[in-house]
Design a protein around this motif. Structure first.
Motif, PDB file in Angstrom:
ATOM      1  N   ASN A 484      38.779  42.489   5.110  1.00  0.00           N
ATOM      2  CA  ASN A 484      37.591  41.635   4.933  1.00  0.00           C
ATOM      3  C   ASN A 484      38.000  40.336   4.249  1.00  0.00           C
ATOM      4  O   ASN A 484      39.171  40.165   3.863  1.00  0.00           O
ATOM      5  CB  ASN A 484      36.502  42.357   4.127  1.00  0.00           C
ATOM      6  CG  ASN A 484      37.004  42.809   2.766  1.00  0.00           C
ATOM      7  OD1 ASN A 484      37.582  42.036   2.010  1.00  0.00           O
ATOM      8  ND2 ASN A 484      36.782  44.088   2.439  1.00  0.00           N
ATOM      9  N   SER A 485      37.056  39.440   4.087  1.00  0.00           N
ATOM     10  CA  SER A 485      37.355  38.149   3.466  1.00  0.00           C
ATOM     11  C   SER A 485      36.142  37.605   2.750  1.00  0.00           C
ATOM     12  O   SER A 485      34.991  37.998   3.025  1.00  0.00           O
ATOM     13  CB  SER A 485      37.822  37.147   4.527  1.00  0.00           C
ATOM     14  OG  SER A 485      36.784  36.880   5.447  1.00  0.00           O
ATOM     15  N   VAL A 492      44.292  42.345   3.144  1.00  0.00           N
ATOM     16  CA  VAL A 492      45.099  42.888   4.236  1.00  0.00           C
ATOM     17  C   VAL A 492      45.594  44.271   3.837  1.00  0.00           C
ATOM     18  O   VAL A 492      46.093  44.463   2.728  1.00  0.00           O
ATOM     19  CB  VAL A 492      46.304  41.973   4.557  1.00  0.00           C
ATOM     20  CG1 VAL A 492      47.190  42.620   5.616  1.00  0.00           C
ATOM     21  CG2 VAL A 492      45.825  40.610   5.033  1.00  0.00           C
ATOM     22  N   ARG A 493      45.453  45.215   4.750  1.00  0.00           N
ATOM     23  CA  ARG A 493      45.935  46.580   4.518  1.00  0.00           C
ATOM     24  C   ARG A 493      47.229  46.790   5.304  1.00  0.00           C
ATOM     25  O   ARG A 493      47.320  46.440   6.477  1.00  0.00           O
ATOM     26  CB  ARG A 493      44.893  47.591   4.972  1.00  0.00           C
ATOM     27  CG  ARG A 493      45.274  49.052   4.669  1.00  0.00           C
ATOM     28  CD  ARG A 493      44.265  50.001   5.272  1.00  0.00           C
ATOM     29  NE  ARG A 493      44.343  50.000   6.731  1.00  0.00           N
ATOM     30  CZ  ARG A 493      43.360  50.412   7.537  1.00  0.00           C
ATOM     31  NH1 ARG A 493      42.216  50.827   7.014  1.00  0.00           N
ATOM     32  NH2 ARG A 493      43.516  50.389   8.847  1.00  0.00           N
ATOM     33  N   GLU A 494      48.223  47.371   4.645  1.00  0.00           N
ATOM     34  CA  GLU A 494      49.488  47.667   5.321  1.00  0.00           C
ATOM     35  C   GLU A 494      49.794  49.147   5.208  1.00  0.00           C
ATOM     36  O   GLU A 494      49.655  49.747   4.137  1.00  0.00           O
ATOM     37  CB  GLU A 494      50.645  46.866   4.714  1.00  0.00           C
ATOM     38  CG  GLU A 494      51.980  47.166   5.391  1.00  0.00           C
ATOM     39  CD  GLU A 494      53.171  46.489   4.722  1.00  0.00           C
ATOM     40  OE1 GLU A 494      54.308  46.667   5.225  1.00  0.00           O
ATOM     41  OE2 GLU A 494      52.986  45.812   3.703  1.00  0.00           O
ATOM     42  N   ASP A 495      50.228  49.732   6.332  1.00  0.00           N
ATOM     43  CA  ASP A 495      50.714  51.111   6.317  1.00  0.00           C
ATOM     44  C   ASP A 495      52.188  51.081   5.948  1.00  0.00           C
ATOM     45  O   ASP A 495      53.034  50.686   6.748  1.00  0.00           O
ATOM     46  CB  ASP A 495      50.533  51.758   7.690  1.00  0.00           C
ATOM     47  CG  ASP A 495      49.063  51.966   8.042  1.00  0.00           C
ATOM     48  OD1 ASP A 495      48.275  52.183   7.108  1.00  0.00           O
ATOM     49  OD2 ASP A 495      48.721  51.886   9.235  1.00  0.00           O
ATOM     50  N   PHE A 507      46.679  44.140   0.004  1.00  0.00           N
ATOM     51  CA  PHE A 507      47.208  42.885  -0.513  1.00  0.00           C
ATOM     52  C   PHE A 507      46.153  41.786  -0.415  1.00  0.00           C
ATOM     53  O   PHE A 507      45.347  41.772   0.529  1.00  0.00           O
ATOM     54  CB  PHE A 507      48.458  42.462   0.272  1.00  0.00           C
ATOM     55  CG  PHE A 507      49.577  43.463   0.207  1.00  0.00           C
ATOM     56  CD1 PHE A 507      50.555  43.365  -0.774  1.00  0.00           C
ATOM     57  CD2 PHE A 507      49.654  44.507   1.123  1.00  0.00           C
ATOM     58  CE1 PHE A 507      51.586  44.289  -0.845  1.00  0.00           C
ATOM     59  CE2 PHE A 507      50.674  45.435   1.066  1.00  0.00           C
ATOM     60  CZ  PHE A 507      51.645  45.325   0.078  1.00  0.00           C
ATOM     61  N   GLU A 508      46.187  40.896  -1.378  1.00  0.00           N
ATOM     62  CA  GLU A 508      45.259  39.767  -1.385  1.00  0.00           C
ATOM     63  C   GLU A 508      45.986  38.507  -0.928  1.00  0.00           C
ATOM     64  O   GLU A 508      47.008  38.136  -1.498  1.00  0.00           O
ATOM     65  CB  GLU A 508      44.691  39.555  -2.786  1.00  0.00           C
ATOM     66  CG  GLU A 508      43.898  40.740  -3.318  1.00  0.00           C
ATOM     67  CD  GLU A 508      43.413  40.511  -4.749  1.00  0.00           C
ATOM     68  OE1 GLU A 508      43.589  39.371  -5.245  1.00  0.00           O
ATOM     69  OE2 GLU A 508      42.889  41.456  -5.348  1.00  0.00           O
ATOM     70  N   VAL A 509      45.433  37.873   0.107  1.00  0.00           N
ATOM     71  CA  VAL A 509      46.032  36.658   0.652  1.00  0.00           C
ATOM     72  C   VAL A 509      45.059  35.508   0.491  1.00  0.00           C
ATOM     73  O   VAL A 509      43.901  35.593   0.909  1.00  0.00           O
ATOM     74  CB  VAL A 509      46.395  36.822   2.147  1.00  0.00           C
ATOM     75  CG1 VAL A 509      46.989  35.526   2.696  1.00  0.00           C
ATOM     76  CG2 VAL A 509      47.372  37.971   2.340  1.00  0.00           C
ATOM     77  N   ILE A 530      61.094  34.009   2.066  1.00  0.00           N
ATOM     78  CA  ILE A 530      60.665  34.379   3.414  1.00  0.00           C
ATOM     79  C   ILE A 530      59.170  34.708   3.373  1.00  0.00           C
ATOM     80  O   ILE A 530      58.726  35.506   2.539  1.00  0.00           O
ATOM     81  CB  ILE A 530      61.443  35.603   3.936  1.00  0.00           C
ATOM     82  CG1 ILE A 530      62.931  35.300   4.010  1.00  0.00           C
ATOM     83  CG2 ILE A 530      60.918  36.042   5.309  1.00  0.00           C
ATOM     84  CD1 ILE A 530      63.326  34.304   5.065  1.00  0.00           C
ATOM     85  N   LEU A 531      58.399  34.101   4.268  1.00  0.00           N
ATOM     86  CA  LEU A 531      56.959  34.354   4.299  1.00  0.00           C
ATOM     87  C   LEU A 531      56.696  35.805   4.685  1.00  0.00           C
ATOM     88  O   LEU A 531      57.350  36.350   5.588  1.00  0.00           O
ATOM     89  CB  LEU A 531      56.284  33.411   5.301  1.00  0.00           C
ATOM     90  CG  LEU A 531      54.768  33.229   5.134  1.00  0.00           C
ATOM     91  CD1 LEU A 531      54.466  32.582   3.791  1.00  0.00           C
ATOM     92  CD2 LEU A 531      54.208  32.386   6.270  1.00  0.00           C
ATOM     93  N   CYS A 532      55.743  36.457   4.035  1.00  0.00           N
ATOM     94  CA  CYS A 532      55.496  37.879   4.228  1.00  0.00           C
ATOM     95  C   CYS A 532      54.602  38.162   5.427  1.00  0.00           C
ATOM     96  O   CYS A 532      53.910  37.290   5.953  1.00  0.00           O
ATOM     97  CB  CYS A 532      54.876  38.482   2.968  1.00  0.00           C
ATOM     98  SG  CYS A 532      53.200  37.896   2.646  1.00  0.00           S
ATOM     99  N   ARG A 533      54.602  39.414   5.852  1.00  0.00           N
ATOM    100  CA  ARG A 533      53.817  39.865   7.004  1.00  0.00           C
ATOM    101  C   ARG A 533      52.322  39.776   6.748  1.00  0.00           C
ATOM    102  O   ARG A 533      51.531  39.600   7.686  1.00  0.00           O
ATOM    103  CB  ARG A 533      54.202  41.296   7.360  1.00  0.00           C
ATOM    104  CG  ARG A 533      54.003  42.307   6.234  1.00  0.00           C
ATOM    105  CD  ARG A 533      54.709  43.628   6.518  1.00  0.00           C
ATOM    106  NE  ARG A 533      56.157  43.430   6.575  1.00  0.00           N
ATOM    107  CZ  ARG A 533      57.015  44.401   6.864  1.00  0.00           C
ATOM    108  NH1 ARG A 533      56.570  45.622   7.136  1.00  0.00           N
ATOM    109  NH2 ARG A 533      58.303  44.166   6.896  1.00  0.00           N
ATOM    110  N   HIS A 534      51.911  39.878   5.479  1.00  0.00           N
ATOM    111  CA  HIS A 534      50.480  39.820   5.162  1.00  0.00           C
ATOM    112  C   HIS A 534      49.950  38.398   5.367  1.00  0.00           C
ATOM    113  O   HIS A 534      48.872  38.200   5.949  1.00  0.00           O
ATOM    114  CB  HIS A 534      50.258  40.274   3.719  1.00  0.00           C
ATOM    115  CG  HIS A 534      51.138  41.406   3.317  1.00  0.00           C
ATOM    116  ND1 HIS A 534      52.118  41.296   2.339  1.00  0.00           N
ATOM    117  CD2 HIS A 534      51.237  42.665   3.808  1.00  0.00           C
ATOM    118  CE1 HIS A 534      52.748  42.439   2.215  1.00  0.00           C
ATOM    119  NE2 HIS A 534      52.260  43.291   3.096  1.00  0.00           N
ATOM    120  N   ALA A 535      50.729  37.413   4.891  1.00  0.00           N
ATOM    121  CA  ALA A 535      50.339  36.011   5.086  1.00  0.00           C
ATOM    122  C   ALA A 535      50.379  35.652   6.568  1.00  0.00           C
ATOM    123  O   ALA A 535      49.505  34.926   7.071  1.00  0.00           O
ATOM    124  CB  ALA A 535      51.272  35.096   4.293  1.00  0.00           C
TER     125      ALA A 535
END
Length: 557
Positions: A484-485, A492-495, A507-509, A530-535
């Motif tokens: 959500n935002s 962002v949810r990561e498995d 994670f909060e972006v 290195i830019l992360c997968r969440h961003a």
């Protein structure tokens, strides 16, 4: 053999400034190939035999030689998400020739336009087509191998004999391949005198020794933001710890910024060592330094590098958990909670909450080791350090790998004089390997695994190893999902896979599309560059397929 010698002599007659032209003739196709290969070496591209055709009588009539980067890119990796670097770019540069009735080979077609950057002769000499082992080199390699001389020293003897890496026509890998081949078939001081006086005055009266080379200083200017320092792995004949200052370069490889041999590990000795090294580095202190928990080292760093962020090696701390906490009945549960506090806390508030829960739940208030760690939490807990750039380092394992590198040159029986000589040889070999990796990055290209513009954007700027890191984040996007935002704030949810089980982490972006501002609570960009997968997940959701220049696209890697 005589014919080959004639071909070489004929080749040497060709003027250096000559360019291939349609109509130029040669006595043999071999002579023509050697000519085109030498031209490619001078211009900076590798050459390969592309095709040949014989007539009905079996006589060779047509040949073509092409740029080694011709053809299509085909990944040999069985995992499409982890492609391997490939040299092919579909380059159309080539030379075609035919055998005429006059007995000459004549250039009939020619294309000298390339679709990729060309290299300097210094680097193009490392292409496989330009490398060869002479009969003398092969013989010396075989003799030394039979005498059980290590490959690194075997190769280095040839380099010294030739007067430097730039004067040899092969690399260490070629020597290894030759020796392995010869072993299968078998079934089963020279120029070094010039180094004997090298740094003769560096041995101090108190039996402490230190020096650095121009290569160390040049490397530090470019990659010296973060330094690891450790003394625990290697000693010499006099039991003097080997103390290297180590960093990481644009290939992600360990790189040496200098080293010391010290007789004591007290505050005075470390202070002297740090001050001497700092003066060699033009008094430019690193932004961050990683060490173990040595108290003398800590005090010396505070004295010499007062503005440098001092981080403790996380591995050294966590490996003590069984020793310090193994006696507790609920040790396994304590260890699990402690690891969660360290690795899962994205903020200092979350760490404090988990830590205090652990202390109360397991009645650990009287444990002096834990109390000391908590008081120094700003030096080792990731969430307190993640907003600083650490070049992806949180341990002193870089120092360990550098010690492993030097094991082929120095050991427990090495004298001071031998150390100086072997240090120089090891350093030159390390520099040569970096040149080889630079050449590989310049002549190879890693295929993209997605159609996103940001992937090609990063590939064109980063080295292969750093691009692979970004590619891992881009591929890792498949494990992430927007939740959500609220305004510019996104969840962002990561498995996340941990051993054999998975856990879901949030994670909060923060993403401001207009100003090109992106920040994630994991702080991977600040820590690793290195830019992360969440961003990346949120950027793509917001149709931001091109990265802002600030995210590592200048000249950092």
């Amino acid at each position: 053999m005589e014919k080959a010698i004639e071909d070489i002599e004929e080749l040497e007659k060709i003027e250096e400034e000559d360019e291939p032209m349609i109509g130029i003739s040669f006595n043999t196709d071999t002579e023509m190939f050697m000519y085109f290969k030498e031209y490619g070496k001078k211009k900076g591209f590798l050459v390969m035999r592309r095709s040949s055709r014989k007539d009905s009588d079996g006589i060779l009539r047509n040949v073509s030689f092409a740029c080694g980067r011709s053809g299509e890119t085909r990944s040999k990796s069985t995992n499409i998400l982890k492609p391997q670097p490939n040299i092919k770019t579909g380059c159309s540069a080539r030379l075609g020739a035919g055998f005429g009735d006059d007995g000459k080979w004549t250039i009939r077609s020619l294309n000298l336009e390339h679709n990729h950057p060309l290299l300097t002769p210094t680097k193009s000499r490392l292409f496989r087509c330009n490398r060869s082992l002479s009969a003398h080199a092969k013989k010396k390699l075989d003799i030394n191998d039979r005498a059980r001389i290590k490959l690194s020293k075997n190769y280095q003897s040839l380099v010294i004999e030739a007067g430097g890496h730039e004067n040899v026509t092969f690399i260490e890998r070629d020597c290894r391949n030759h020796i392995q081949k010869e072993r299968r078939l078998r079934l089963g001081d020279g120029d070094a005198a010039a180094l004997q006086n090298y740094f003769m005055k560096v041995q101090a009266e108190d039996n402490r020794f230190f020096f650095t080379e121009p290569k160390n200083r040049d490397a530090y200017k470019e990659f010296g933001d973060v330094v690891t320092f450790d003394t625990t792995y290697l000693t010499n004949k006099y039991d003097m710890p080997f103390a290297p200052f180590v960093g990481v370069n644009h290939h992600g490889h360990s790189i040496l910024f200098g080293c010391g041999l010290i007789s004591n590990e007290d505050i005075e000795t470390f202070t002297w060592l740090f001050q001497t090294w700092l003066s060699c580095m033009s008094n430019s202190a690193p932004i961050g330094i990683i060490t173990d928990q040595d108290k003398a080292m800590k005090a010396a760093i505070e004295n010499v590098f007062p503005n440098t962020r001092h981080r403790w090696c996380l591995w050294h701390i966590l490996k003590k958990i069984p020793e310090k906490l193994g006696g507790y009945k609920e040790y396994r549960d304590i260890s699990n909670v402690l690891h969660c506090a360290v690795y899962d806390s994205q903020s200092s508030a979350k760490f404090e909450e988990t830590w205090h829960h652990m202390i109360v739940e397991f009645e650990l208030g009287g444990n002096e080791w834990l109390r000391g760690l908590y008081n120094e939490r700003y030096r080792w807990v990731p969430c307190y350090l993640k907003n600083s750039f650490w070049a992806r380092m949180s341990t002193t394992q870089r120092s360990e790998s550098m010690n492993a590198f030097f094991y082929g040159y120095v050991n427990s029986k090495t004298t001071l004089k031998q150390f100086v000589e072997q240090y120089s040889n090891a350093l030159k070999n390390k520099a040569q390997k970096e040149v080889e990796e630079d050449t590989r990055c310049s002549s190879h290209q890693l295929p993209c695994v997605t159609s996103y513009a940001m992937e090609k954007q990063i590939r064109d700027v980063y080295t292969i190893s750093k691009f692979q890191e970004f590619q891992q984040e881009l591929v890792g996007k498949m494990y992430c999902e927007f939740v959500n935002s609220m305004g510019c704030e996104y969840i962002v949810r990561e498995d996340v896979k941990v051993d054999t089980w998975k856990k879901r982490t949030f994670f909060e972006v923060n993403c401001d599309k207009e100003n090109g501002e992106i920040h994630c609570s994991c702080s991977r960009f600040q820590f690793r560059g290195i830019l992360c997968r969440h961003a990346i997940t949120i950027m793509i959701r917001n149709d931001m397929e091109v990265l802002p220049e600030k995210f590592g696209l200048v000249d950092q890697w």
